[in-house]
Design an enzyme around this catalytic site. Structure first.
Site, short mmCIF file in Angstrom:
data_model
loop_
_atom_site.label_atom_id
_atom_site.label_comp_id
_atom_site.label_asym_id
_atom_site.label_seq_id
_atom_site.Cartn_x
_atom_site.Cartn_y
_atom_site.Cartn_z
N HIS A 72 55.11 -104.46 108.82
CA HIS A 72 56.10 -103.38 109.21
C HIS A 72 57.47 -103.54 107.98
O HIS A 72 58.54 -103.68 108.22
CB HIS A 72 56.82 -103.84 110.49
N ASP A 120 48.82 -102.05 108.20
CA ASP A 120 48.81 -101.72 109.51
C ASP A 120 49.00 -100.38 109.88
O ASP A 120 50.07 -99.65 109.86
CB ASP A 120 50.31 -102.51 110.24
N HIS A 153 44.47 -97.38 114.58
CA HIS A 153 45.52 -96.55 114.64
C HIS A 153 45.67 -96.02 113.18
O HIS A 153 45.61 -96.95 112.33
CB HIS A 153 46.68 -96.89 115.46
N GLU A 210 42.95 -104.22 114.22
CA GLU A 210 44.33 -104.27 113.95
C GLU A 210 44.82 -105.38 112.69
O GLU A 210 43.69 -105.66 112.08
CB GLU A 210 45.10 -104.73 115.20
N GLU A 267 50.74 -94.88 117.45
CA GLU A 267 50.60 -96.27 118.17
C GLU A 267 52.07 -97.04 117.83
O GLU A 267 52.59 -97.79 118.98
CB GLU A 267 49.51 -97.15 117.15
N GLU A 268 52.79 -96.89 116.82
CA GLU A 268 53.77 -97.48 116.49
C GLU A 268 55.26 -97.00 117.18
O GLU A 268 56.16 -97.85 117.18
CB GLU A 268 54.10 -97.38 115.14
#
Ligand SMILES: [Zn+2]
Length: 377
Positions: free
Chosen positions: A341, A197, A83, A252, A229-230
């Site tokens: 994140h 990410d 992503h 990923e 995606e998130e």
């Protein structure tokens, strides 16, 4: 801050310490702003990289980039997917005294959002913002360790009025906010960057496509760079339509927990420097068992060390394709990173290189017979 300056500095620092930079798109990709719904600059960069090895590159109605590989037009369809979006914020409103209120795009815990630098992408270019926090001098002794709720976050851009925010800074509701954080080498093998990410996954797919460009492949290879995606695996839900894969390999990040104890109970299960991770479980997907065994065997025969990862608080795009059509054997492969994140994460280039090797082997070995065998169980 000027994006070009960030990029040049990042690349210069990188090439000074590591060969990973010589051909490397990762520094550039991680420095680009691309919160969920704002993937254009990342998509343009990925498209440029794919041009070398893909014969047909399209953008679907969601904004996903879909590429079909040059060369062989026979054999099973193999899909590589990662992503483009990163966690960040969207501007919600502007207060009368010139502060900016935001809503989250993806999951960022309140413990890491205050007292940080951010970048707002305005029509006139990026501007710097700071998520202020009460000074310790203002907080009662009993509340020193307390955190405000995540929704209390505001951004300070140095404006004095709402009008200044709108006219001088060209800021309006709906713009994206991403961490102000530059790709930086820490040591010979380890690097600090935002948005690993999943820009690691995108860079990896680019490297795999380049590495197998001149090899005979027993399959038809597709690549998908997905959006949103998130915010709930939204982009991936349309990828099946344009690729009809027989096998899906989602790329990923893995979640490394090899650092001194903080709050989390889990320690030392997934570590940097111990190779790519094969997900055996996550909240969104259990991989196809025969595909998993086939990859484990391939890794073993080629002396690639892998880690087996299970994550209860983790979902990924592969699950959307797995459940499309009449079902697609799928697996999620990760490059482990620390501090996912957050403002920035750390990865080890040896894990990345081993993951490139493993995924390259997978796509050069998945022929009709192997796919039939996998599907038959
Ligand atoms: Zn991700």
């Amino acid at each position: 801050m000027n994006k070009l300056n960030i990029l040049t500095t990042g690349l210069m620092l990188l090439s000074a310490t590591s060969a990973i930079a010589d051909n490397h798109s990762l520094a550039k990709l991680t420095d680009l702003a691309g919160a969920s719904g704002f993937e254009k600059s990342v998509r343009d960069a990925v498209k440029q990289q794919w041009q070398q090895s893909m014969s047909r590159i399209t953008v679907d109605g969601m904004g996903n980039l879909i590429g079909q590989s040059k060369g062989n037009q026979k054999g099973p369809n193999i899909l590589l997917m990662a992503h483009m979006d990163e966690v960040g914020y969207m501007i919600e409103s502007i207060t009368s005294d010139g502060f900016i209120k935001v809503i989250p795009l993806g999951g960022i815990p309140s413990s890491v959002i205050f007292a940080q630098r951010w970048m707002i992408s305005t029509p006139n270019g990026p501007i710097l913002a700071y998520s202020g926090m009460d000074s310790t001098h203002l907080i009662d002794e009993t509340k020193k360790n307390q955190l405000p709720s995540g929704t209390a976050i505001f951004l300070d851009i140095g404006a004095e009025t709402k009008e200044q925010v709108e006219t001088k800074f060209n800021v309006r509701p709906g713009l994206q906010v991403t961490p102000a954080s530059q790709f930086s080498p820490l040591s010979e093998n380890r690097f600090l960057a935002k948005a690993l990410d999943d820009r690691l996954g995108l860079a990896l797919i680019g490297d795999v496509l380049d590495s197998i460009k001149n090899q005979n492949r027993p399959n038809q290879l597709y690549a998908a760079a997905t959006v949103q995606e998130e915010v709930g695996l939204r982009g991936a839900s349309t990828v099946y339509q344009s690729t009809h894969p027989d096998i899906t390999i989602n790329v990923e990040v893995g979640i490394a927990d090899d650092y001194p104890a903080l709050i989390a109970k889990r320690k030392g299960r997934i570590a940097l420097g111990k190779g790519p991770t094969l997900f055996v479980y996550d909240r969104s997907m259990i991989p196809h068992q025969e595909l998993l065994s086939w990859i484990l065997d391939l890794a073993k025969r080629n002396n690639i060390q892998v880690q087996l990862e299970s994550e209860i608080g983790y979902g990924q795009d592969g699950s959307k394709v797995q459940g499309s059509g009449s079902g697609v054997p799928s697996i999620n492969i990760g490059v482990p990173i620390r501090y996912a994140h957050q403002q920035a994460g750390v990865f080890d280039k040896r894990d990345y290189e081993q993951a490139v090797k493993l995924v390259s082997l997978i796509v050069t070995h998945l022929n009709q017979q192997a796919v039939e065998q996998i599907k038959a169980g």
